[in-house]
Structures are given as structure tokens and as C-alpha cells.
Motif scaffolding. Structure first.
Motif, mmCIF file in Angstrom:
data_model
loop_
_atom_site.group_PDB
_atom_site.id
_atom_site.type_symbol
_atom_site.label_atom_id
_atom_site.label_comp_id
_atom_site.label_asym_id
_atom_site.label_seq_id
_atom_site.Cartn_x
_atom_site.Cartn_y
_atom_site.Cartn_z
ATOM 1 N N GLU A 106 0.764 -1.388 0.166
ATOM 2 C CA GLU A 106 0.069 0.058 -0.048
ATOM 3 C C GLU A 106 0.812 1.250 0.009
ATOM 4 O OE1 GLU A 106 -4.277 -1.086 2.061
ATOM 5 O OE2 GLU A 106 -2.776 0.002 3.399
ATOM 6 N N ARG A 107 2.089 1.062 0.672
ATOM 7 C CA ARG A 107 2.743 2.360 0.835
ATOM 8 C C ARG A 107 3.668 2.580 -0.526
ATOM 9 N NH1 ARG A 107 4.345 -0.091 5.786
ATOM 10 N NH2 ARG A 107 6.544 -0.289 5.267
ATOM 11 N N ALA A 151 -5.596 3.320 16.302
ATOM 12 C CA ALA A 151 -4.503 4.070 15.872
ATOM 13 C C ALA A 151 -3.712 3.479 14.830
ATOM 14 C CB ALA A 151 -3.654 4.182 17.035
ATOM 15 N N LYS A 152 -3.675 1.822 14.830
ATOM 16 C CA LYS A 152 -2.894 1.328 13.637
ATOM 17 C C LYS A 152 -3.512 1.327 12.433
ATOM 18 C CE LYS A 152 -2.094 -2.671 16.189
ATOM 19 N NZ LYS A 152 -1.770 -3.889 16.481
ATOM 20 N N ARG A 153 -4.940 1.210 12.492
ATOM 21 C CA ARG A 153 -5.641 1.148 11.278
ATOM 22 C C ARG A 153 -5.524 2.697 10.693
ATOM 23 N NH1 ARG A 153 -11.383 -2.091 10.914
ATOM 24 N NH2 ARG A 153 -9.599 -3.479 11.012
ATOM 25 N N LEU A 154 -5.758 3.562 11.445
ATOM 26 C CA LEU A 154 -5.636 4.904 10.925
ATOM 27 C C LEU A 154 -4.389 5.293 10.365
ATOM 28 C CD1 LEU A 154 -7.715 7.115 13.574
ATOM 29 C CD2 LEU A 154 -8.617 5.875 11.503
ATOM 30 N N ALA A 155 -3.213 4.757 10.942
ATOM 31 C CA ALA A 155 -1.891 5.006 10.447
ATOM 32 C C ALA A 155 -1.601 4.712 8.861
ATOM 33 C CB ALA A 155 -0.909 4.411 11.482
ATOM 34 N N ARG A 156 -2.545 3.555 8.621
ATOM 35 C CA ARG A 156 -2.633 3.344 7.326
ATOM 36 C C ARG A 156 -2.942 4.343 6.309
ATOM 37 N NH1 ARG A 156 -6.516 -1.414 6.534
ATOM 38 N NH2 ARG A 156 -5.872 -1.288 4.192
ATOM 39 N N GLN A 157 -3.690 5.402 6.574
ATOM 40 C CA GLN A 157 -4.379 6.290 5.915
ATOM 41 C C GLN A 157 -3.292 7.307 5.380
ATOM 42 O OE1 GLN A 157 -7.765 7.679 7.857
ATOM 43 N NE2 GLN A 157 -8.663 5.641 8.101
ATOM 44 N N VAL A 158 -2.120 7.324 5.995
ATOM 45 C CA VAL A 158 -1.037 8.240 5.663
ATOM 46 C C VAL A 158 -0.729 8.269 4.357
ATOM 47 C CG1 VAL A 158 0.924 6.699 6.063
ATOM 48 C CG2 VAL A 158 1.248 9.314 6.363
ATOM 49 N N VAL A 159 -0.887 7.044 3.574
ATOM 50 C CA VAL A 159 -0.587 7.138 2.010
ATOM 51 C C VAL A 159 -1.566 8.022 1.285
ATOM 52 C CG1 VAL A 159 -0.079 4.825 2.105
ATOM 53 C CG2 VAL A 159 -2.161 5.052 1.479
ATOM 54 N N VAL A 224 -6.800 -4.248 -5.304
ATOM 55 C CA VAL A 224 -5.918 -4.521 -6.321
ATOM 56 C C VAL A 224 -4.921 -3.361 -6.055
ATOM 57 C CG1 VAL A 224 -5.498 -4.447 -8.843
ATOM 58 C CG2 VAL A 224 -7.768 -5.379 -7.683
ATOM 59 N N LEU A 225 -3.647 -3.845 -6.029
ATOM 60 C CA LEU A 225 -2.568 -2.903 -5.607
ATOM 61 C C LEU A 225 -1.616 -2.949 -6.862
ATOM 62 C CD1 LEU A 225 -1.853 -4.002 -1.925
ATOM 63 C CD2 LEU A 225 -3.287 -2.050 -2.872
ATOM 64 N N THR A 226 -1.263 -1.855 -7.575
ATOM 65 C CA THR A 226 -0.381 -1.730 -8.662
ATOM 66 C C THR A 226 0.871 -0.955 -8.191
ATOM 67 O OG1 THR A 226 -2.255 -1.552 -10.050
ATOM 68 C CG2 THR A 226 -0.034 -0.932 -11.102
ATOM 69 N N LEU A 227 1.949 -1.844 -8.314
ATOM 70 C CA LEU A 227 3.435 -1.270 -7.694
ATOM 71 C C LEU A 227 3.969 -0.540 -8.651
ATOM 72 C CD1 LEU A 227 4.222 -4.460 -5.628
ATOM 73 C CD2 LEU A 227 2.782 -2.378 -5.031
ATOM 74 N N PRO A 228 5.242 0.115 -8.499
ATOM 75 C CA PRO A 228 5.737 0.904 -9.417
ATOM 76 C C PRO A 228 6.500 -0.015 -10.594
ATOM 77 C CG PRO A 228 6.291 1.601 -7.200
ATOM 78 C CD PRO A 228 5.436 0.215 -7.120
ATOM 79 N N ASN A 229 6.705 -1.141 -10.251
ATOM 80 C CA ASN A 229 7.237 -1.938 -11.205
ATOM 81 C C ASN A 229 6.290 -2.681 -12.368
ATOM 82 O OD1 ASN A 229 6.177 -3.492 -9.430
ATOM 83 N ND2 ASN A 229 8.023 -4.867 -8.970
ATOM 84 N N HIS A 230 5.083 -2.187 -12.005
ATOM 85 C CA HIS A 230 3.760 -2.492 -13.073
ATOM 86 C C HIS A 230 3.363 -3.941 -12.566
ATOM 87 C CE1 HIS A 230 4.301 1.115 -15.249
ATOM 88 N NE2 HIS A 230 5.353 0.717 -15.728
#
Length: 282
Positions: A106-107, A151-159, A224-230
Motif C-alpha cells: 500500500e505504501r 491508531a494502527k488502522r488510521l496510520a495506514r491512511q497516511v498514504v 488491487v494494488l499496482t506497484l511501481p514496477n507495474h
């Protein structure tokens, strides 16, 4: 589809203790080597608007890291996101191996496509909505444990708030808007947050109406997560577990199913109107 269950850790991953220890060590080092001169814990606390005791606990790894402090440390020490990254590692390391993989992706992701037939996904949950869900899911947990999980769940939203956020699409079944996870005030706040997310240029919220026909993903929430390397990864969630789809053909099937789902959903504008209608009924 072939789904990995991810029961083991991955090479190179830090444990929760290792991640937390490194955060404390870096904080102490930067405090003591501060450019204008070494800072005491009291002085550092004053500069980031917290107490000496909090700084002491952070350096000795005796307490959780308050979510707002890492970015303040980065600003003060000009560390270009070091403390923010270490904080994210600390949060991720407290999750099981499968979730750690997902959070890392996700990050890194350039695009995130979420679908949920039941609840608002974690990336879009308000604190109160998350608290209600986690409380009901763990009735024997203490208040402190629930707060830590929130707090851990909300921390994901930093992205979503980064300087270069991913392109995000979320499709929700209309039933998500109708399901009273908590009281009216909590639901009003959550639906208002969804409307706000939909106004961001990199985020699109679509609602699948109840009148839509049955589809392949009717009983599974996926990301569905698309990463920088496609490379594309598909994460599937179920009761207290998750799976990751990586086989190319299975990924293509999942992506096609999501695309079909999106084509049946209301437009972003129509979706916002429907969310507003449900908000007015609360």
C-alpha cells in the motif's frame, strides 16, 4: 485462483520490537547530534509540543508512538521522512505477516482499487467507525487495546495524505451506506468522510446500487494494488484472515472482475448524490 496464506515472515522484515527499538535509537541520536547543539528531552518535547516524559518513553521504547509526532520530528531534524517511515514500519510490524506484506505494498502502490460489499474499507474509516468495528470484533479486548488497534488502522491512511498519493478507486455496495455499524452520529461522520474523500483529485468513490446483478466479487472484499514496477497484487479478505493472489492469470481474472464491477457502479457524481441521500436519512 491460487491464494497464498502467508503464514511465515519475509526475509529482511523487522519484528515489532526491532522496528520500535530503531525508532527510539534514531530519535536519541538526532536529539543528541542536533545541528545548533544537543537537545535535552525537555527541550525536544517543547519543540514538538509534547512532554519530556513522552520523549523519554519514545527513546526507551516503553510506549506507542503518537501518530502526529513522526512528521514533527522529520520537520525539526530535516530527515526527509525518516521518522515517518520508521513509524510506518513500527505499525506494520505489529500485524501478521500477510498484512505486513499488504501494508508495505500500500505504501509503495501507484494505484489502489478497493471493493467492499459489507463495510467501509480501512483506508477510509473514521476513528469512531473503526472503534465500533474493532470493539464488536473483540469484545474481550481492553479499552487500551482497542485504542491501539484504531491508531494502527488510521496510520495506514497516511498514504492518502502523502505528497504523491496513489490513484485510489473504491467501489462500495450501497448496503455499506445503510448498515448501522454504530449510532447515527458515527455514521453521519463516516458518510461525510466518504464524500470528502471523493472530492480529492486522486480518489474516486463509486457506489454499486442494490439493484445491480450478481457478480464474481459479491461476497469478497478485495484490494488491487499496482506497484511501481507495474506488478499487480490482489488482496482478498475473509474472516480473521487474508489471502494474496499473485499468479498472473488469476490476477487478470480479479482485475477484470473489478473492472466489470466498476462499469456497473454509479458515476462518481451519482455516487456522491446517493451518499448524501443516505446521510440525510440519518
Amino acid at each position: 485462483m491460487t491464494i497464498g496464506t502467508g503464514k511465515g515472515g519475509e526475509t529482511g522484515e523487522l519484528s515489532a520490537g526491532d522496528s520500535r527499538r530503531r525508532f527510539g535509537e534514531e530519535l536519541r541520536s538526532h536529539r543528541e547530534l542536533y545541528g545548533p547543539g544537543p537537545l535535552t528531552q525537555t527541550e525536544l518535547g517543547r519543540l514538538v509540543r509534547t512532554s519530556k516524559s513522552t520523549i523519554s518513553r519514545l527513546e526507551s521504547t516503553d510506549s506507542p508512538i503518537p501518530p502526529g509526532l513522526p512528521e514533527l520530528f522529520d520537520q525539526l531534524f530535516a530527515t526527509k521522512g525518516l521518522f515517518k517511515s520508521l513509524y510506518e514500519d513500527c505499525v506494520a510490524a505489529t500485524f501478521p505477516a500477510m498484512y505486513r506484506r499488504r501494508m508495505r505494498w500500500e505504501r509503495q502502490a501507484e494505484a489502489i482499487w478497493d471493493w467492499s460489499p459489507t463495510i467501509v474499507p480501512g483506508l477510509f474509516q473514521t476513528a469512531a467507525y473503526a472503534h465500533a468495528l474493532l470493539s464488536k470484533g473483540a469484545p474481550r479486548a481492553t479499552a487500551a487495546q482497542i485504542e491501539a488497534d484504531v491508531a494502527k488502522r488510521l496510520a495506514r491512511q497516511v498514504v492518502l495524505r502523502s505528497t504523491a498519493p496513489p490513484d485510489v478507486r473504491v467501489v462500495l455496495c450501497e448496503s455499506v451506506l445503510m448498515r448501522r455499524i454504530a449510532g447515527a452520529e458515527v455514521m453521519r461522520e463516516q458518510l461525510t468522510a466518504l464524500l470528502d474523500h471523493g472530492t480529492h483529485p486522486t480518489t474516486q468513490v463509486n457506489i454499486l446500487p442494490l439493484s445491480a446483478e450478481a457478480h464474481l466479487l459479491i461476497d469478497n472484499a478485495i484490494s488491487v494494488l499496482t506497484l511501481p514496477n507495474h506488478v499487480t497484487k490482489v488482496c482478498v479478505e475473509a474472516f480473521r484472515t487474508a489471502g494474496i493472489i499473485e499468479e498472473p492469470e488469476d490476477v487478470r481474472v480479479a482485475v477484470r472482475a473489478y473492472t466489470d464491477l466498476l462499469s456497473e457502479a454509479l458515476s462518481a457524481q451519482q455516487s456522491a448524490s446517493l451518499i448524501a441521500e443516505h446521510l440525510e436519512k440519518l
